[in-house]
Motif scaffolding. Structure first.
Motif, PDB file in Angstrom:
ATOM      1  N   GLY A 113      40.951  44.525  43.125  1.00 39.38           N
ATOM      2  CA  GLY A 113      40.237  44.694  41.863  1.00 39.38           C
ATOM      3  C   GLY A 113      41.140  45.268  40.780  1.00 39.38           C
ATOM      4  N   VAL A 114      41.909  46.302  41.149  1.00 41.96           N
ATOM      5  CA  VAL A 114      42.815  46.914  40.168  1.00 41.96           C
ATOM      6  C   VAL A 114      43.870  45.910  39.722  1.00 41.96           C
ATOM      7  CG1 VAL A 114      44.704  48.584  39.977  1.00 41.96           C
ATOM      8  CG2 VAL A 114      42.486  49.316  40.811  1.00 41.96           C
ATOM      9  N   PHE A 115      44.422  45.203  40.692  1.00 40.16           N
ATOM     10  CA  PHE A 115      45.478  44.245  40.362  1.00 40.16           C
ATOM     11  C   PHE A 115      44.954  43.132  39.454  1.00 40.16           C
ATOM     12  CE2 PHE A 115      47.819  40.328  41.464  1.00 40.16           C
ATOM     13  CZ  PHE A 115      49.066  40.710  41.008  1.00 40.16           C
ATOM     14  N   LEU A 116      43.815  42.540  39.830  1.00 46.01           N
ATOM     15  CA  LEU A 116      43.278  41.440  39.027  1.00 46.01           C
ATOM     16  C   LEU A 116      42.755  41.931  37.673  1.00 46.01           C
ATOM     17  CD1 LEU A 116      41.468  39.216  41.674  1.00 46.01           C
ATOM     18  CD2 LEU A 116      43.692  38.881  40.623  1.00 46.01           C
ATOM     19  N   GLY A 117      42.205  43.147  37.658  1.00 48.91           N
ATOM     20  CA  GLY A 117      41.730  43.713  36.400  1.00 48.91           C
ATOM     21  C   GLY A 117      42.878  43.879  35.423  1.00 48.91           C
ATOM     22  N   LYS A 118      44.022  44.284  35.952  1.00 45.36           N
ATOM     23  CA  LYS A 118      45.219  44.429  35.123  1.00 45.36           C
ATOM     24  C   LYS A 118      45.611  43.071  34.551  1.00 45.36           C
ATOM     25  CE  LYS A 118      49.275  45.438  36.879  1.00 45.36           C
ATOM     26  NZ  LYS A 118      50.265  46.119  37.732  1.00 45.36           N
ATOM     27  N   ILE A 119      45.598  42.073  35.415  1.00 39.17           N
ATOM     28  CA  ILE A 119      45.963  40.729  34.953  1.00 39.17           C
ATOM     29  C   ILE A 119      44.990  40.231  33.889  1.00 39.17           C
ATOM     30  CG2 ILE A 119      46.140  38.308  35.685  1.00 39.17           C
ATOM     31  CD1 ILE A 119      47.507  39.185  38.102  1.00 39.17           C
ATOM     32  N   ALA A 120      43.694  40.489  34.110  1.00 40.13           N
ATOM     33  CA  ALA A 120      42.689  40.029  33.141  1.00 40.13           C
ATOM     34  C   ALA A 120      42.916  40.684  31.780  1.00 40.13           C
ATOM     35  CB  ALA A 120      41.278  40.333  33.651  1.00 40.13           C
ATOM     36  N   SER A 121      43.210  41.983  31.783  1.00 39.06           N
ATOM     37  CA  SER A 121      43.403  42.689  30.510  1.00 39.06           C
ATOM     38  C   SER A 121      44.669  42.187  29.812  1.00 39.06           C
ATOM     39  CB  SER A 121      43.512  44.186  30.750  1.00 39.06           C
ATOM     40  OG  SER A 121      44.764  44.495  31.315  1.00 39.06           O
ATOM     41  N   LEU A 128      36.226  44.674  36.820  1.00 38.90           N
ATOM     42  CA  LEU A 128      35.657  44.844  35.477  1.00 38.90           C
ATOM     43  C   LEU A 128      35.987  46.224  34.916  1.00 38.90           C
ATOM     44  CD1 LEU A 128      32.190  43.154  36.055  1.00 38.90           C
ATOM     45  CD2 LEU A 128      34.136  42.227  34.804  1.00 38.90           C
ATOM     46  N   ILE A 129      35.911  47.247  35.784  1.00 36.51           N
ATOM     47  CA  ILE A 129      36.210  48.606  35.314  1.00 36.51           C
ATOM     48  C   ILE A 129      37.686  48.709  34.933  1.00 36.51           C
ATOM     49  CG2 ILE A 129      36.342  51.030  35.984  1.00 36.51           C
ATOM     50  CD1 ILE A 129      33.922  50.419  37.813  1.00 36.51           C
ATOM     51  N   MET A 130      38.560  48.174  35.805  1.00 37.10           N
ATOM     52  CA  MET A 130      39.991  48.253  35.523  1.00 37.10           C
ATOM     53  C   MET A 130      40.320  47.528  34.230  1.00 37.10           C
ATOM     54  SD  MET A 130      42.875  49.418  36.460  1.00 37.10           S
ATOM     55  CE  MET A 130      44.632  49.164  36.165  1.00 37.10           C
ATOM     56  N   ARG A 131      39.704  46.381  34.022  1.00 42.58           N
ATOM     57  CA  ARG A 131      39.986  45.599  32.828  1.00 42.58           C
ATOM     58  C   ARG A 131      39.635  46.388  31.562  1.00 42.58           C
ATOM     59  NH1 ARG A 131      37.040  42.737  29.363  1.00 42.58           N
ATOM     60  NH2 ARG A 131      38.015  40.977  28.297  1.00 42.58           N
ATOM     61  N   SER A 132      38.419  46.926  31.514  1.00 41.81           N
ATOM     62  CA  SER A 132      38.046  47.607  30.272  1.00 41.81           C
ATOM     63  C   SER A 132      38.782  48.935  30.129  1.00 41.81           C
ATOM     64  CB  SER A 132      36.530  47.796  30.191  1.00 41.81           C
ATOM     65  OG  SER A 132      36.093  48.572  31.251  1.00 41.81           O
ATOM     66  N   SER A 133      39.052  49.585  31.267  1.00 42.97           N
ATOM     67  CA  SER A 133      39.805  50.839  31.204  1.00 42.97           C
ATOM     68  C   SER A 133      41.233  50.583  30.710  1.00 42.97           C
ATOM     69  CB  SER A 133      39.818  51.463  32.589  1.00 42.97           C
ATOM     70  OG  SER A 133      40.808  52.425  32.709  1.00 42.97           O
ATOM     71  N   VAL A 144      38.712  53.784  37.958  1.00 41.36           N
ATOM     72  CA  VAL A 144      38.386  52.951  39.118  1.00 41.36           C
ATOM     73  C   VAL A 144      38.198  53.840  40.339  1.00 41.36           C
ATOM     74  CG1 VAL A 144      39.141  51.081  40.602  1.00 41.36           C
ATOM     75  CG2 VAL A 144      39.677  51.017  38.178  1.00 41.36           C
ATOM     76  N   VAL A 145      39.091  54.809  40.506  1.00 43.88           N
ATOM     77  CA  VAL A 145      38.983  55.723  41.644  1.00 43.88           C
ATOM     78  C   VAL A 145      37.655  56.473  41.577  1.00 43.88           C
ATOM     79  CG1 VAL A 145      40.008  57.683  42.816  1.00 43.88           C
ATOM     80  CG2 VAL A 145      41.467  55.963  41.780  1.00 43.88           C
ATOM     81  N   THR A 146      37.303  56.955  40.377  1.00 46.67           N
ATOM     82  CA  THR A 146      36.022  57.636  40.217  1.00 46.67           C
ATOM     83  C   THR A 146      34.874  56.733  40.644  1.00 46.67           C
ATOM     84  OG1 THR A 146      36.955  58.750  38.311  1.00 46.67           O
ATOM     85  CG2 THR A 146      34.587  58.909  38.598  1.00 46.67           C
ATOM     86  N   SER A 147      34.939  55.477  40.230  1.00 47.92           N
ATOM     87  CA  SER A 147      33.805  54.603  40.515  1.00 47.92           C
ATOM     88  C   SER A 147      33.752  54.235  41.987  1.00 47.92           C
ATOM     89  CB  SER A 147      33.848  53.363  39.630  1.00 47.92           C
ATOM     90  OG  SER A 147      34.539  52.337  40.270  1.00 47.92           O
TER      91      SER A 147
END
Lengths: 318, 325, 303
Positions: free
Chosen positions: B115-123, B210-215, B251-254
């Protein structure tokens, strides 16, 4: 040849309501070793100007016209790759410590070392850390704090670290954007003295951006006053303070406690700057100007040469 | 030093929360309509055995003494006898626990990392096709109904394609064969784990993406990103070294906040795939009125969630020096 | 008087302004459209039993069919293992989903908002106590809690399930409302009300509540989805209300009667419905988030 020559620089932001002319037709020069203070209210374009000198305008910002000649080369033409080499090595920036200019998850020393290693990849790590320690001594932070994180520093120490970071690659020009704004008065004074001392010692050129003309006067030789995107008065500090010509400069001087003259009653400037999406055709200050004449509203002001290095953008006062 | 104090404080909080859960569960079991004895003692036991168990659990004593017995029994691992399996609950629980921990932790770690990796890519590609595909994909997999997804996985990859086993955790022919070594056994378990793991992964990674992307998009507006850019760093270094570590903190919080939700999903997945874990045991025992087993499974699941919370907290402190120092 | 009239006008104005932003959001439009379709399904669920009693979702059995059949003219989506019509079950499921989702969400939001406002406004011991309680409930897996309760108290009916979901889903909301209340508390108009001698009750419900309600409303959409999912999961595991036909229940029947490999016409519709209704409320929530979050709006303005 002057270190920095800005000619007719105009910068605009694309917004929903249209093109916002943040900086319009600004020209000045800065000699090597010289220092210029840019003063004005927030929104007058001084920060935009500083960011343009680093090639860091936001995506919707664009240089519309003019030249930025640095060591004779027009920076406006630089590619991103060339910019990356100019940034920090030639021109660096002192940010405001109160805004979180330091990354909270990395050690302060590492963040400074990173600036060096990016521009001198061949330098061994041990040498880089020695250089960081040297910078710490230079700006007066105990060297053992190198391994601390930003939140462990006090506000004044953070600001010193940011100065150390700006000096890391021996730049020729430093842009300081409100570097002391959120600090308390005593620390503010120390930091200003520090900047001035370093500037003299290292022969740096400085552009010092602030809303506070008294702060600028402490550090800089020249002063440029900006209003609503335009440079309205430019000259040596003494000339501007003793013989302010533009009514806005006069008002600014009156609205701060003077450092040199006697303490006068502070007078705030009534009114608001104009909308920069569709600025008025005439002088932008005339609505707030006590000495505005009839033609000021319709006729664009032209530069009046006051002294050999002193000019003002005003039709009524020449 | 600060970190150790922080962990100790969290441990105390967790102990208190668990103690409250323990007590509430006791009260519920006593307050519920019906006879508490019949709830804890297998009706098929011989009268002598039943009597022994009753005195062991203190069921013939006044309620507050029963409570003391209950707490003591919990700490000595005496949860009574399972009606269905006819053996001590603690044995069943110990047998199931590793299976749940294996599936649960693998799925959370995997989905958070991806999730973190793909969220980064999406952003990175904000507003472009890659971003749209990733965001929509995340939205859809995140909101799909888990048991249904599990059934579809079984139908598609287990039944139609026949690629993966659809029930259990091991195949007997592999584990009973004296020839097969540890590697063959591990491979067999991994083979069984593919479908339940992918089900849990698909459900979870979308939220983290989604969280990683917006963060990440928020973080890229921070002042220290301007500093990094001003220093002449390349965009890749700015994103990976300066933005991503800060952006990953929410992300860790969530992950911590959604642990309870994840264990719900874990129980459903275990049930559909008949994965021999605690969640399935809880569902099974509840539908077969096996109260001692249900009670113990629930307590153990509460412990798993609370400890996982602690792990997440420590990880957060490790990633954010503002807490560590 | 004048103040309250003005506030109402402001409320309406803010609503219209919010609607303008909401309309721009594609996610919001899709979400709202899907929700309207599901609402139509729920309303339409009363029609089939009126046409013929064999279309009753629970008791209506086609007299000629006693096993699961595929789609036909008579049963558009086919029949289940006893010859009941799948389409009318699907429609009835929409009704149950709305009932469960909206009522559980409403109750949990009511609880969460009240508790959050009280904790934030009272502060000190009350705050600490309520927030520790919230922490405690937050780590409890709701589905498993309902499972344990249903094992102790026997078969739960749909309203009990709704109530338990509501009781366990307020902490998230209350934390957000609490921090909002904390920042409101320092604003001059609350100070002014207190100086003017307004009671705590009046300050909380008259001055703080109107300012936190939009946020509560946003959380309500997210709670609707979680309530629907929990009920469906519970029904899927066989602990639903046996008197109602929910989508989770339909999936439980497909699964338990061993039809999942042979009756895709039966397996697919309820799953798609649960997933889609979750997705649509989620999209609605995200679009509303955009309306309410000034930071996101600023970002849109800049670009």
């Amino acid at each position: 040849m002057a270190l920095l020559e800005i000619e007719g620089l105009s910068i605009g932001y694309g917004t929903r309501n249209g093109l916002l002319r943040a900086v319009e037709d600004v020209s000045f020069t800065l000699e090597a070793g010289g220092s210029l203070g840019l003063v004005g209210e927030s929104g007058c374009g001084k920060t935009t100007l500083g960011m343009a000198l680093m090639g860091l305008l936001p995506p919707n910002g664009k240089i519309m016209a003019g030249k930025i000649l640095f060591e004779g080369q027009d920076l406006k033409e630089s590619t991103e790759e060339q910019w990356r080499k100019i940034r920090w090595r030639k021109i660096s920036m002192i940010f405001q410590a109160a805004m979180n200019a330091l990354n909270p998850v990395h050690r302060v020393g590492d963040q400074i070392a990173e600036a060096i290693s990016t521009h001198r990849p061949e330098m061994p790590e041990r040498e880089i850390m020695e250089r960081v320690a040297e910078l710490y001594r230079l700006v007066g932070i105990p060297v053992e704090r190198i391994k601390d994180y930003p939140h462990q520093y006090s506000g004044g120490m953070r600001q010193r670290a940011i100065i150390a970071m700006a000096l890391a690659c021996n730049p020729r020009l430093i842009i300081a954007d409100e570097p002391t704004t959120a600090l308390d008065v005593i620390v503010q004074d120390q930091i200003l003295k520090e900047i001035k001392k370093l500037q003299e010692k290292l022969g740096l050129s400085i552009i010092f951006i602030s809303h506070d003309i008294s702060i600028v006067a402490e550090v800089c030789e020249d002063i440029g006053v900006m209003y609503a995107g335009q440079l309205v008065e430019w000259g040596p500090k003494e000339a501007v303070f003793e013989n302010p010509v533009h009514p806005y400069t006069k008002a600014l001087l009156a609205s701060y406690p003077t450092l040199m003259g006697e303490r006068e009653r502070l007078r705030p400037i009534p009114g608001e700057p104009p909308n920069l999406v569709s600025p008025p055709p005439g002088c932008r200050f005339c609505d707030r100007c006590p000495s505005a004449g009839k033609s000021c509203k319709s006729q664009a002001p032209v530069w009046a040469q006051v002294g050999p290095r002193h000019k003002a953008l005003c039709n009524a006062c020449s | 030093m600060e970190l150790r104090r922080y962990i100790i404080r969290r441990l105390i909080q967790i102990a208190i929360i668990f103690y409250v859960i323990l007590t509430v569960l006791f009260l519920l079991f006593r307050l519920a309509p019906g006879d508490p004895v019949s709830r804890m003692v297998d009706p098929t036991m011989t009268p002598e055995d039943a009597q022994r168990l009753i005195s062991q659990l203190g069921l013939d004593q006044p309620i507050w003494v029963q409570y003391l017995y209950y707490v003591k029994n919990f700490f000595t691992g005496n949860f009574g006898h399972s009606f269905h399996y006819g053996k001590p609950v603690v044995e069943i629980i110990w047998d199931r626990l590793p299976n749940t921990v294996l599936l649960f932790t693998t799925s959370i770690i995997l989905s958070a990392l991806v999730g973190v990796f793909l969220g980064k890519i999406a952003s990175w590609h904000k507003g472009k096709a890659t971003d749209a595909v990733l965001t929509i994909g995340a939205l859809v997999t995140h909101t799909v109904f888990l048991p249904w997804l599990a059934l579809i996985m079984i139908w598609l990859f287990g039944y139609k394609m026949g690629w993966f086993p659809i029930t259990g955790m091991i195949s007997e022919e592999v584990w009973l064969d004296p020839e097969s070594g540890i590697f063959a056994k591990a491979l067999d378990v991994a083979h069984h784990m593919v479908l339940p793991l992918s089900t849990l992964f698909l459900i979870h990674f979308g939220a983290y993406l989604l969280i990683m992307r917006s963060s990440m998009l928020e973080t890229l507006k921070e002042d220290y990103i301007i500093t990094a850019r001003a220093k002449g760093l390349s965009e890749k270094v700015i994103r990976d070294k300066h933005a991503a570590p800060n952006a990953a903190l929410p992300v860790v919080t969530s992950v911590g906040l959604s642990l309870a939700f994840s264990i719900n999903g874990g129980a459903l997945t275990e049930t559909v795939f008949t994965w021999p874990g605690i969640g399935r045991e809880l569902v099974f025992s509840v539908s077969h009125n096996d109260y001692p087993l249900a009670q113990a499974s629930f307590l153990l699941i509460a412990i798993v969630v609370l400890l996982a919370n602690l792990v997440v907290d420590v990880l957060y402190a490790y990633l954010d020096p503002r807490i560590r120092y | 008087m004048a103040g309250s009239v003005q506030k109402r006008a402001g409320f309406k104005g803010a609503f219209l302004e919010g609607w303008e932003i909401f309309k721009e959001s594609l996610l919001g439009r899709i979400g709202l459209t899907l929700i309207l379709i599901f609402a139509l399904m729920a309303v339409a669920s009363f029609i089939p039993p009126m046409i013929d009693p064999m279309y009753h979702p629970m008791h209506g059995v086609d007299p000629e069919i006693s096993f699961s059949t595929g789609p036909s003219l008579r049963h558009w989506l086919g029949t289940d293992f006893m010859g009941r019509d799948i389409l009318s079950q699907l429609l009835a499921g929409a009704r149950v989903a709305f009932m469960v989702g909206v009522s559980a969400a409403f109750m949990s939001i009511f609880l969460g908002t009240s508790i959050g406002m009280i904790a934030g406004y009272m502060g000190k011991a009350v705050d600490t106590m309520l927030m520790r309680l919230a922490d405690m409930i937050m780590v409890m897996p709701t589905l498993l809690v309902v499972l344990i309760l249903s094992s102790l108290f026997g078969q739960l009916n749909i309203w009990t399930i709704v109530l338990i979901i509501a009781l366990f889903r307020w902490p998230g909301v209350s934390r957000v409302i609490r921090s909002q209340t904390l920042s409101l508390k320092t604003r001059p108009f609350i100070e002014a009300a207190r100086v003017a001698g307004a009671s705590h009750f009046r300050i909380i419900f008259r001055h703080i509540m109107p300012n936190v309600l939009p946020l509560s409303f946003l959380y309500m959409t997210f709670r609707v989805t979680s309530a629907i999912i929990i009920e469906a999961a519970l029904a899927f595991l066989g602990f639903g209300d046996p008197g109602t036909v929910s989508w989770g229940m339909m999936l439980q029947w497909v699964w338990k009667t061993g039809h999942m490999f042979k009756a895709p016409y039966w397996l697919l519709p309820p799953g798609i419905c649960i997933s889609l209704i979750t997705l649509s409320f989620y999209m609605l929530g995200r679009a509303m988030d955009e309306v309410l979050d000034p930071r996101l709006r600023k970002e849109a303005d800049a670009s």
